[in-house]
Design a protein around this motif. Structure first.
Motif, PDB file in Angstrom:
ATOM      1  N   ALA A   1       0.849  -1.196   0.000  1.00 54.82           N
ATOM      2  CA  ALA A   1       0.000   0.000   0.000  1.00 54.82           C
ATOM      3  C   ALA A   1       0.883   1.245   0.000  1.00 54.82           C
ATOM      4  O   ALA A   1       1.918   1.287   0.667  1.00 54.82           O
ATOM      5  CB  ALA A   1      -0.898  -0.001   1.229  1.00 54.82           C
ATOM      6  N   ILE A   2       0.477   2.254  -0.782  1.00 53.84           N
ATOM      7  CA  ILE A   2       1.164   3.550  -0.768  1.00 53.84           C
ATOM      8  C   ILE A   2       0.149   4.588  -0.302  1.00 53.84           C
ATOM      9  O   ILE A   2      -0.833   4.869  -0.992  1.00 53.84           O
ATOM     10  CB  ILE A   2       1.709   3.941  -2.146  1.00 53.84           C
ATOM     11  N   ASP A   3       0.383   5.139   0.880  1.00 50.42           N
ATOM     12  CA  ASP A   3      -0.504   6.161   1.438  1.00 50.42           C
ATOM     13  C   ASP A   3       0.141   7.528   1.268  1.00 50.42           C
ATOM     14  O   ASP A   3       1.335   7.710   1.540  1.00 50.42           O
ATOM     15  CB  ASP A   3      -0.776   5.883   2.913  1.00 50.42           C
ATOM     16  N   TYR A   4      -0.670   8.479   0.845  1.00 46.49           N
ATOM     17  CA  TYR A   4      -0.175   9.836   0.569  1.00 46.49           C
ATOM     18  C   TYR A   4      -0.978  10.836   1.386  1.00 46.49           C
ATOM     19  O   TYR A   4      -2.210  10.733   1.489  1.00 46.49           O
ATOM     20  CB  TYR A   4      -0.327  10.145  -0.921  1.00 46.49           C
ATOM     21  N   ASP A   5      -0.292  11.810   1.957  1.00 49.55           N
ATOM     22  CA  ASP A   5      -0.955  12.873   2.699  1.00 49.55           C
ATOM     23  C   ASP A   5      -0.149  14.158   2.535  1.00 49.55           C
ATOM     24  O   ASP A   5       1.014  14.126   2.091  1.00 49.55           O
ATOM     25  CB  ASP A   5      -1.066  12.501   4.177  1.00 49.55           C
ATOM     26  N   ILE A   6      -0.765  15.259   2.884  1.00 54.56           N
ATOM     27  CA  ILE A   6      -0.122  16.573   2.778  1.00 54.56           C
ATOM     28  C   ILE A   6      -0.054  17.206   4.164  1.00 54.56           C
ATOM     29  O   ILE A   6      -1.044  17.218   4.905  1.00 54.56           O
ATOM     30  CB  ILE A   6      -0.891  17.502   1.815  1.00 54.56           C
ATOM     31  N   GLN A   7       1.105  17.719   4.504  1.00 54.15           N
ATOM     32  CA  GLN A   7       1.285  18.552   5.680  1.00 54.15           C
ATOM     33  C   GLN A   7       1.528  19.980   5.166  1.00 54.15           C
ATOM     34  O   GLN A   7       2.625  20.296   4.705  1.00 54.15           O
ATOM     35  CB  GLN A   7       2.469  18.076   6.525  1.00 54.15           C
ATOM     36  N   PRO A   8       0.508  20.847   5.184  1.00 58.75           N
ATOM     37  CA  PRO A   8       0.614  22.133   4.487  1.00 58.75           C
ATOM     38  C   PRO A   8       1.591  23.120   5.110  1.00 58.75           C
ATOM     39  O   PRO A   8       2.183  23.932   4.404  1.00 58.75           O
ATOM     40  CB  PRO A   8      -0.817  22.672   4.518  1.00 58.75           C
ATOM     41  N   GLU A   9       1.771  23.088   6.432  1.00 59.51           N
ATOM     42  CA  GLU A   9       2.705  24.022   7.067  1.00 59.51           C
ATOM     43  C   GLU A   9       4.123  23.517   6.875  1.00 59.51           C
ATOM     44  O   GLU A   9       4.427  22.361   7.172  1.00 59.51           O
ATOM     45  CB  GLU A   9       2.398  24.154   8.557  1.00 59.51           C
ATOM     46  N   GLN A  10       5.004  24.385   6.394  1.00 57.78           N
ATOM     47  CA  GLN A  10       6.370  23.955   6.135  1.00 57.78           C
ATOM     48  C   GLN A  10       7.096  23.747   7.456  1.00 57.78           C
ATOM     49  O   GLN A  10       7.521  24.698   8.127  1.00 57.78           O
ATOM     50  CB  GLN A  10       7.121  24.955   5.267  1.00 57.78           C
ATOM     51  N   ASN A  11       7.234  22.479   7.833  1.00 58.70           N
ATOM     52  CA  ASN A  11       7.820  22.125   9.124  1.00 58.70           C
ATOM     53  C   ASN A  11       8.177  20.647   9.061  1.00 58.70           C
ATOM     54  O   ASN A  11       7.292  19.794   8.983  1.00 58.70           O
ATOM     55  CB  ASN A  11       6.812  22.408  10.251  1.00 58.70           C
ATOM     56  N   ILE A  12       9.454  20.327   9.068  1.00 58.97           N
ATOM     57  CA  ILE A  12       9.889  18.945   8.900  1.00 58.97           C
ATOM     58  C   ILE A  12       9.425  18.070  10.054  1.00 58.97           C
ATOM     59  O   ILE A  12       9.101  16.884   9.866  1.00 58.97           O
ATOM     60  CB  ILE A  12      11.431  18.868   8.727  1.00 58.97           C
ATOM     61  N   SER A  13       9.343  18.626  11.268  1.00 57.47           N
ATOM     62  CA  SER A  13       8.886  17.833  12.408  1.00 57.47           C
ATOM     63  C   SER A  13       7.420  17.453  12.255  1.00 57.47           C
ATOM     64  O   SER A  13       7.043  16.292  12.486  1.00 57.47           O
ATOM     65  CB  SER A  13       9.089  18.615  13.710  1.00 57.47           C
ATOM     66  N   LEU A  14       6.575  18.409  11.892  1.00 55.80           N
ATOM     67  CA  LEU A  14       5.160  18.106  11.692  1.00 55.80           C
ATOM     68  C   LEU A  14       4.968  17.108  10.561  1.00 55.80           C
ATOM     69  O   LEU A  14       4.080  16.238  10.617  1.00 55.80           O
ATOM     70  CB  LEU A  14       4.381  19.392  11.405  1.00 55.80           C
ATOM     71  N   THR A  15       5.803  17.217   9.532  1.00 54.66           N
ATOM     72  CA  THR A  15       5.700  16.294   8.401  1.00 54.66           C
ATOM     73  C   THR A  15       6.065  14.883   8.826  1.00 54.66           C
ATOM     74  O   THR A  15       5.372  13.910   8.497  1.00 54.66           O
ATOM     75  CB  THR A  15       6.616  16.758   7.261  1.00 54.66           C
ATOM     76  N   ARG A  16       7.150  14.729   9.571  1.00 50.08           N
ATOM     77  CA  ARG A  16       7.529  13.407  10.062  1.00 50.08           C
ATOM     78  C   ARG A  16       6.485  12.870  11.046  1.00 50.08           C
ATOM     79  O   ARG A  16       6.180  11.667  11.054  1.00 50.08           O
ATOM     80  CB  ARG A  16       8.908  13.465  10.715  1.00 50.08           C
ATOM     81  N   ASN A  17       5.948  13.741  11.897  1.00 45.59           N
ATOM     82  CA  ASN A  17       4.916  13.298  12.833  1.00 45.59           C
ATOM     83  C   ASN A  17       3.692  12.768  12.088  1.00 45.59           C
ATOM     84  O   ASN A  17       3.076  11.782  12.510  1.00 45.59           O
ATOM     85  CB  ASN A  17       4.501  14.443  13.756  1.00 45.59           C
ATOM     86  N   ARG A  18       3.344  13.425  10.993  1.00 47.39           N
ATOM     87  CA  ARG A  18       2.204  12.965  10.219  1.00 47.39           C
ATOM     88  C   ARG A  18       2.481  11.595   9.605  1.00 47.39           C
ATOM     89  O   ARG A  18       1.581  10.742   9.520  1.00 47.39           O
ATOM     90  CB  ARG A  18       1.866  13.981   9.122  1.00 47.39           C
ATOM     91  N   SER A  19       3.728  11.356   9.204  1.00 45.26           N
ATOM     92  CA  SER A  19       4.054  10.046   8.643  1.00 45.26           C
ATOM     93  C   SER A  19       3.924   8.954   9.707  1.00 45.26           C
ATOM     94  O   SER A  19       3.488   7.836   9.410  1.00 45.26           O
ATOM     95  CB  SER A  19       5.456  10.050   8.035  1.00 45.26           C
ATOM     96  N   VAL A  20       4.276   9.270  10.954  1.00 44.17           N
ATOM     97  CA  VAL A  20       4.108   8.310  12.039  1.00 44.17           C
ATOM     98  C   VAL A  20       2.624   8.018  12.255  1.00 44.17           C
ATOM     99  O   VAL A  20       2.218   6.864  12.473  1.00 44.17           O
ATOM    100  CB  VAL A  20       4.761   8.829  13.336  1.00 44.17           C
ATOM    101  N   GLU A  21       1.796   9.041  12.197  1.00 46.82           N
ATOM    102  CA  GLU A  21       0.349   8.865  12.373  1.00 46.82           C
ATOM    103  C   GLU A  21      -0.245   7.966  11.287  1.00 46.82           C
ATOM    104  O   GLU A  21      -1.159   7.177  11.545  1.00 46.82           O
ATOM    105  CB  GLU A  21      -0.347  10.224  12.354  1.00 46.82           C
ATOM    106  N   CYS A  22       0.281   8.075  10.083  1.00 46.92           N
ATOM    107  CA  CYS A  22      -0.255   7.300   8.956  1.00 46.92           C
ATOM    108  C   CYS A  22       0.285   5.872   8.915  1.00 46.92           C
ATOM    109  O   CYS A  22      -0.311   5.002   8.266  1.00 46.92           O
ATOM    110  CB  CYS A  22       0.084   7.990   7.635  1.00 46.92           C
ATOM    111  N   ALA A  23       1.409   5.630   9.567  1.00 47.30           N
ATOM    112  CA  ALA A  23       2.082   4.339   9.462  1.00 47.30           C
ATOM    113  C   ALA A  23       1.361   3.282  10.300  1.00 47.30           C
ATOM    114  O   ALA A  23       0.981   3.526  11.449  1.00 47.30           O
ATOM    115  CB  ALA A  23       3.533   4.464   9.903  1.00 47.30           C
ATOM    116  N   ARG A  24       1.215   2.094   9.723  1.00 50.91           N
ATOM    117  CA  ARG A  24       0.534   0.985  10.407  1.00 50.91           C
ATOM    118  C   ARG A  24       1.478  -0.143  10.798  1.00 50.91           C
ATOM    119  O   ARG A  24       1.066  -1.086  11.477  1.00 50.91           O
ATOM    120  CB  ARG A  24      -0.571   0.429   9.507  1.00 50.91           C
TER     121      ARG A  24
END
Length: 311
Positions: free
Chosen positions: A59-82
């Protein structure tokens, strides 16, 4: 093992596409790939959709983190990861077919809560000679199975036990989101709480060095930021408790080392530009440490951050 590969990306569609192709060819396939786009315009979406249309054994899951912030982007990837385990790889890196199999081996055998592997730079054919001789993009390496020292903890090629990250409300501190250094901060906290993070020297990935990074300016800024990261982690206790006297010694040592390195850079120049640059980078790193005491940080993702204000 159930492994989710997490990729934070920002406006590198061609390199992201090449990395997704590498993941499809892995000997040890992940159960999921998570791509989180830090570009509010979603410029990586088309790359992901093309890979899905071509077929993928996961499975390839895609999401957008609109605020430019590498920490928030990585945190979102953790939230999406199963997955039970989360592998992190940068969007500009290339993964040989045995990468994930080798990276997962120490964890599979129960010897680690996290595994780090080397990132080998790939210089373009027209890279200046002084840059080739200086080896400025190389990572420090260790024997496989060795515990990674706190001051060498970084991302780019890492596998972590998912439960450790999910136990935190925000694994990556948003305060590092524009400056970088969020990786060392997280890994330092994990180690402080007893996580065992080991090195796997066979789990290699490659990083083609972009032309924009083949300059003294880029190297100096990277060294400056590295010094700031080290100082912030030191002052935040990531390398152990630091007393007031320890803070004074840290400041004095950085000041002395910057002066000494500046003198050695002058002396080394006749022996070759790469030798002089080696010491200039030491100057920049120590000035970076000193600048943290002044309360400002170089923002790799957007200029200089002053106390209480934006760039």
């Amino acid at each position: 093992m159930s492994i989710s590969v997490c990729i934070a990306t920002y406006r590198r569609p061609e390199r992201l596409g090449a990395l997704l192709d590498d993941l499809v060819a892995q000997q040890c396939l992940p159960s999921q790939v998570v791509v989180v786009d830090n570009d509010a315009r979603g410029t990586a979406r088309a790359v992901v959709e093309r890979r899905r249309a071509a077929g993928a054994p996961f499975a390839i899951d895609y999401d957008i983190q609109p605020e430019q912030n590498i920490s928030l982007t990585r945190n979102r990837s953790v939230e999406c990861a199963r997955g039970d385990w989360l592998a992190f790889i940068d969007d500009d890196e290339r993964a040989p077919v045995d990468w994930l199999r080798r990276l997962a081996a120490p964890a599979r055998h129960g010897r680690a809560d996290g595994v780090l592997g080397p990132v080998l730079p790939v210089l373009p054919a027209d890279a200046p000679g002084w840059i080739r001789r200086g080896r400025f993009y190389d990572w420090a390496r260790q024997p496989s199975g060795a515990l990674v020292p706190p001051n060498r903890l970084r991302f780019g090629n890492v596998l972590l036990r998912g439960a450790l990250l999910r136990a935190m409300a925000q694994p990556f501190d948003p305060a590092y989101g524009r400056t970088g250094g969020e990786d060392g901060d997280l890994l330092g906290r994990l180690v402080q709480h007893g996580a065992r993070i080991v090195w796997c020297d066979e789990a290699v990935v490659h990083e083609p060095v972009e032309a924009s990074r083949l300059s003294l300016r880029w190297l100096l800024l990277r060294a400056l930021r590295g010094g700031q990261d080290h100082a912030r982690h030191r002052l935040n206790g990531r390398y152990g408790p630091l007393t007031r006297a320890g803070r004074v010694r840290f400041f004095a040592r950085a000041l002395a080392q910057s002066v000494l390195a500046a003198g050695l850079a002058l002396l080394a120049w006749p022996a070759g530009r790469h030798r002089a640059v080696h010491w200039l980078l030491k100057v920049a790193a120590n000035l970076g440490k000193l600048s943290v005491f002044a309360g400002w940080h170089y923002k790799e993702y957007g200029g200089v951050e002053h106390p209480g204000g934006a760039a």
